[in-house]
Design a protein around this motif. Structure first.
Motif, PDB file in Angstrom:
ATOM      1  N   GLU A 166      -0.676  -9.758 -13.318  1.00 55.75           N
ATOM      2  CA  GLU A 166      -1.187  -9.916 -14.788  1.00 55.75           C
ATOM      3  C   GLU A 166      -0.530  -8.632 -15.472  1.00 55.75           C
ATOM      4  O   GLU A 166      -0.232  -7.892 -15.169  1.00 55.75           O
ATOM      5  N   ASP A 167      -0.583  -8.841 -16.838  1.00 53.57           N
ATOM      6  CA  ASP A 167      -0.324  -7.825 -17.733  1.00 53.57           C
ATOM      7  C   ASP A 167      -1.019  -6.585 -17.547  1.00 53.57           C
ATOM      8  O   ASP A 167      -2.477  -6.730 -17.232  1.00 53.57           O
ATOM      9  N   THR A 168      -0.516  -5.572 -17.639  1.00 49.58           N
ATOM     10  CA  THR A 168      -1.332  -4.099 -17.658  1.00 49.58           C
ATOM     11  C   THR A 168      -1.789  -3.950 -19.083  1.00 49.58           C
ATOM     12  O   THR A 168      -0.901  -4.134 -19.813  1.00 49.58           O
ATOM     13  N   ALA A 180      -1.509  -0.639 -25.718  1.00 54.16           N
ATOM     14  CA  ALA A 180      -0.311  -1.522 -24.911  1.00 54.16           C
ATOM     15  C   ALA A 180      -0.761  -2.428 -23.905  1.00 54.16           C
ATOM     16  O   ALA A 180      -1.476  -2.179 -23.327  1.00 54.16           O
ATOM     17  N   THR A 181       0.187  -3.580 -24.295  1.00 53.90           N
ATOM     18  CA  THR A 181       0.102  -4.647 -23.077  1.00 53.90           C
ATOM     19  C   THR A 181       1.310  -4.813 -22.743  1.00 53.90           C
ATOM     20  O   THR A 181       2.396  -4.926 -23.384  1.00 53.90           O
ATOM     21  N   LEU A 182       1.604  -4.556 -21.325  1.00 57.94           N
ATOM     22  CA  LEU A 182       2.616  -4.273 -20.579  1.00 57.94           C
ATOM     23  C   LEU A 182       3.081  -5.273 -19.541  1.00 57.94           C
ATOM     24  O   LEU A 182       2.287  -5.497 -18.522  1.00 57.94           O
ATOM     25  N   ALA A 183       4.030  -6.164 -19.704  1.00 54.10           N
ATOM     26  CA  ALA A 183       4.257  -7.300 -18.611  1.00 54.10           C
ATOM     27  C   ALA A 183       4.868  -6.826 -17.484  1.00 54.10           C
ATOM     28  O   ALA A 183       5.574  -5.627 -17.639  1.00 54.10           O
ATOM     29  N   PRO A 184       4.569  -7.579 -16.562  1.00 53.65           N
ATOM     30  CA  PRO A 184       5.188  -7.143 -14.918  1.00 53.65           C
ATOM     31  C   PRO A 184       6.599  -6.904 -15.166  1.00 53.65           C
ATOM     32  O   PRO A 184       7.389  -7.736 -15.886  1.00 53.65           O
ATOM     33  N   GLY A 185       7.096  -5.794 -14.718  1.00 52.75           N
ATOM     34  CA  GLY A 185       8.747  -5.556 -14.594  1.00 52.75           C
ATOM     35  C   GLY A 185       9.202  -4.972 -15.783  1.00 52.75           C
ATOM     36  O   GLY A 185      10.535  -4.408 -15.798  1.00 52.75           O
ATOM     37  N   GLY A 234       6.759  18.069 -22.659  1.00 48.30           N
ATOM     38  CA  GLY A 234       7.815  18.452 -21.527  1.00 48.30           C
ATOM     39  C   GLY A 234       7.752  17.857 -20.264  1.00 48.30           C
ATOM     40  O   GLY A 234       8.880  17.695 -19.587  1.00 48.30           O
ATOM     41  N   SER A 235       6.947  16.946 -19.685  1.00 52.06           N
ATOM     42  CA  SER A 235       7.312  16.355 -18.569  1.00 52.06           C
ATOM     43  C   SER A 235       8.007  15.245 -18.599  1.00 52.06           C
ATOM     44  O   SER A 235       8.010  14.231 -19.567  1.00 52.06           O
ATOM     45  N   VAL A 236       8.770  15.161 -17.591  1.00 52.34           N
ATOM     46  CA  VAL A 236      10.040  14.273 -17.570  1.00 52.34           C
ATOM     47  C   VAL A 236       9.471  13.121 -16.645  1.00 52.34           C
ATOM     48  O   VAL A 236       9.012  13.316 -15.517  1.00 52.34           O
ATOM     49  N   HIS A 237       9.782  11.706 -17.072  1.00 54.04           N
ATOM     50  CA  HIS A 237       9.285  10.753 -16.151  1.00 54.04           C
ATOM     51  C   HIS A 237       9.926   9.508 -16.636  1.00 54.04           C
ATOM     52  O   HIS A 237      10.450   9.249 -17.640  1.00 54.04           O
ATOM     53  N   THR A 238       9.951   8.334 -15.612  1.00 52.15           N
ATOM     54  CA  THR A 238      10.422   6.998 -15.998  1.00 52.15           C
ATOM     55  C   THR A 238       9.296   6.006 -15.790  1.00 52.15           C
ATOM     56  O   THR A 238       9.180   5.768 -14.573  1.00 52.15           O
ATOM     57  N   PHE A 239       8.781   5.551 -17.031  1.00 51.23           N
ATOM     58  CA  PHE A 239       7.704   4.495 -16.884  1.00 51.23           C
ATOM     59  C   PHE A 239       8.036   3.056 -16.340  1.00 51.23           C
ATOM     60  O   PHE A 239       9.209   2.725 -16.856  1.00 51.23           O
ATOM     61  N   TYR A 240       7.400   2.548 -15.721  1.00 46.29           N
ATOM     62  CA  TYR A 240       7.525   0.860 -15.465  1.00 46.29           C
ATOM     63  C   TYR A 240       6.174   0.437 -14.830  1.00 46.29           C
ATOM     64  O   TYR A 240       5.303   0.985 -14.216  1.00 46.29           O
ATOM     65  N   CYS A 241       6.191  -0.883 -14.857  1.00 45.45           N
ATOM     66  CA  CYS A 241       5.235  -1.746 -14.399  1.00 45.45           C
ATOM     67  C   CYS A 241       5.929  -2.549 -13.317  1.00 45.45           C
ATOM     68  O   CYS A 241       6.918  -3.246 -13.585  1.00 45.45           O
ATOM     69  N   PRO A 242       5.481  -2.508 -12.027  1.00 44.20           N
ATOM     70  CA  PRO A 242       6.042  -3.239 -10.979  1.00 44.20           C
ATOM     71  C   PRO A 242       6.257  -4.785 -11.226  1.00 44.20           C
ATOM     72  O   PRO A 242       5.056  -5.396 -11.743  1.00 44.20           O
ATOM     73  N   ALA A 243       7.232  -5.103 -10.909  1.00 46.24           N
ATOM     74  CA  ALA A 243       7.694  -6.588 -11.006  1.00 46.24           C
ATOM     75  C   ALA A 243       6.589  -7.544 -10.198  1.00 46.24           C
ATOM     76  O   ALA A 243       6.343  -8.667 -10.637  1.00 46.24           O
ATOM     77  N   ASP A 244       5.971  -6.954  -9.178  1.00 51.67           N
ATOM     78  CA  ASP A 244       5.110  -7.935  -8.505  1.00 51.67           C
ATOM     79  C   ASP A 244       3.389  -7.799  -9.076  1.00 51.67           C
ATOM     80  O   ASP A 244       2.661  -8.392  -8.541  1.00 51.67           O
ATOM     81  N   THR A 254      -5.659   3.772 -18.094  1.00 44.17           N
ATOM     82  CA  THR A 254      -5.312   2.461 -17.932  1.00 44.17           C
ATOM     83  C   THR A 254      -6.621   1.641 -17.803  1.00 44.17           C
ATOM     84  O   THR A 254      -7.514   1.642 -17.154  1.00 44.17           O
ATOM     85  N   ILE A 255      -6.615   0.512 -18.704  1.00 42.15           N
ATOM     86  CA  ILE A 255      -7.877  -0.308 -18.658  1.00 42.15           C
ATOM     87  C   ILE A 255      -7.696  -1.538 -17.415  1.00 42.15           C
ATOM     88  O   ILE A 255      -8.650  -1.668 -16.904  1.00 42.15           O
ATOM     89  N   ARG A 256      -6.506  -1.957 -17.486  1.00 42.35           N
ATOM     90  CA  ARG A 256      -6.440  -3.225 -16.488  1.00 42.35           C
ATOM     91  C   ARG A 256      -4.885  -3.012 -16.054  1.00 42.35           C
ATOM     92  O   ARG A 256      -3.969  -2.478 -16.663  1.00 42.35           O
ATOM     93  N   GLY A 257      -4.634  -3.534 -14.824  1.00 44.93           N
ATOM     94  CA  GLY A 257      -3.443  -3.579 -14.018  1.00 44.93           C
ATOM     95  C   GLY A 257      -2.786  -2.304 -13.464  1.00 44.93           C
ATOM     96  O   GLY A 257      -3.800  -1.479 -12.949  1.00 44.93           O
ATOM     97  N   ARG A 258      -1.397  -2.182 -13.461  1.00 46.31           N
ATOM     98  CA  ARG A 258      -1.033  -1.032 -12.651  1.00 46.31           C
ATOM     99  C   ARG A 258       0.521  -0.755 -13.238  1.00 46.31           C
ATOM    100  O   ARG A 258       0.954  -1.713 -13.551  1.00 46.31           O
ATOM    101  N   TRP A 259       0.730   0.483 -13.361  1.00 51.56           N
ATOM    102  CA  TRP A 259       2.058   1.210 -13.515  1.00 51.56           C
ATOM    103  C   TRP A 259       2.251   2.416 -12.981  1.00 51.56           C
ATOM    104  O   TRP A 259       1.315   3.109 -12.296  1.00 51.56           O
TER     105      TRP A 259
END
Length: 184
Positions: free
Chosen positions: A125-127, A65-70, A112-122, A86-91
């Motif tokens: 670089e892409d994660t 996955a390539t994940l854009a900020p925000g 069964g684990s419940v969560h809300t994924f996000y990449c910080p807007a700040d 996680t290879i690069r970046g932060r989420w």
């Protein structure tokens, strides 16, 4: 790929090995450099994937996955385990703000684990993350109503539909049960 009949194989020195039901005549390998980045394939802006293995029979989907900020996903759970390196970046998960996933982190989520994924807007670089998902991802709206479902079958359909619509031909990913590489 041609699967051979069950047969007795030996080591290089001739020592017998256990009978293997379906020996393979080659390794199944895909090269990330030959897999196009499928943008917004999950229906979420900023989340792009490169499928590595899609196995509807086992309910497993493996992708880079390539994940854009925000970018973010709705609150969801997985019916099976999820493994994320996680290879690069932060989420992060909103429910675990004190546990950011950064380059080098490996995360195991039991089903069964419940969560809300996000990449910080700040993020600057892409994660980049490698994910192996078992089963389905079931997502919900903020009011608790059903939002969507992703699983290996749906991802395979989207990959094949998107690649055909864009005229890029078959995308080389390992197909169910390790039978072959798509397009080979």
């Amino acid at each position: 790929m041609n699967a051979r009949s069950p047969t007795q194989l030996t080591t290089i020195t001739g020592a017998p090995l256990p009978l293997i039901a379906l020996p393979q005549d080659r390794l199944l390998t895909v090269n990330i450099e030959q897999i196009p980045l499928l943008k917004d394939i999950l229906g979420v802006p900023g989340i792009h994937i490169q499928p590595l293995r899609l196995d509807p029979e086992r309910g497993e989907w493996v992708f880079l996955a390539t994940l854009a900020p925000g970018c973010e996903l709705p609150i969801h759970y997985h019916t099976g385990a999820a493994h994320v390196w996680t290879i690069r970046g932060r989420w992060l998960y909103r429910e675990y703000p004190d546990q950011p996933q950064t380059a080098g982190c490996y995360l195991y989520e039991p089903g069964g684990s419940v969560h809300t994924f996000y990449c910080p807007a700040d993020n600057t670089e892409d994660t980049i993350a490698l994910a192996w998902i078992e089963g389905a991802q079931v997502s919900f709206n903020d009011d608790g109503t059903f939002h969507s479902l992703n699983d290996a079958t749906l991802i395979q359909h989207r990959v094949e539909t998107m690649s055909a619509a864009q005229g890029i031909g078959p995308i080389p990913y390992i197909r169910g049960k390790g039978a072959n590489v798509n397009g080979s």
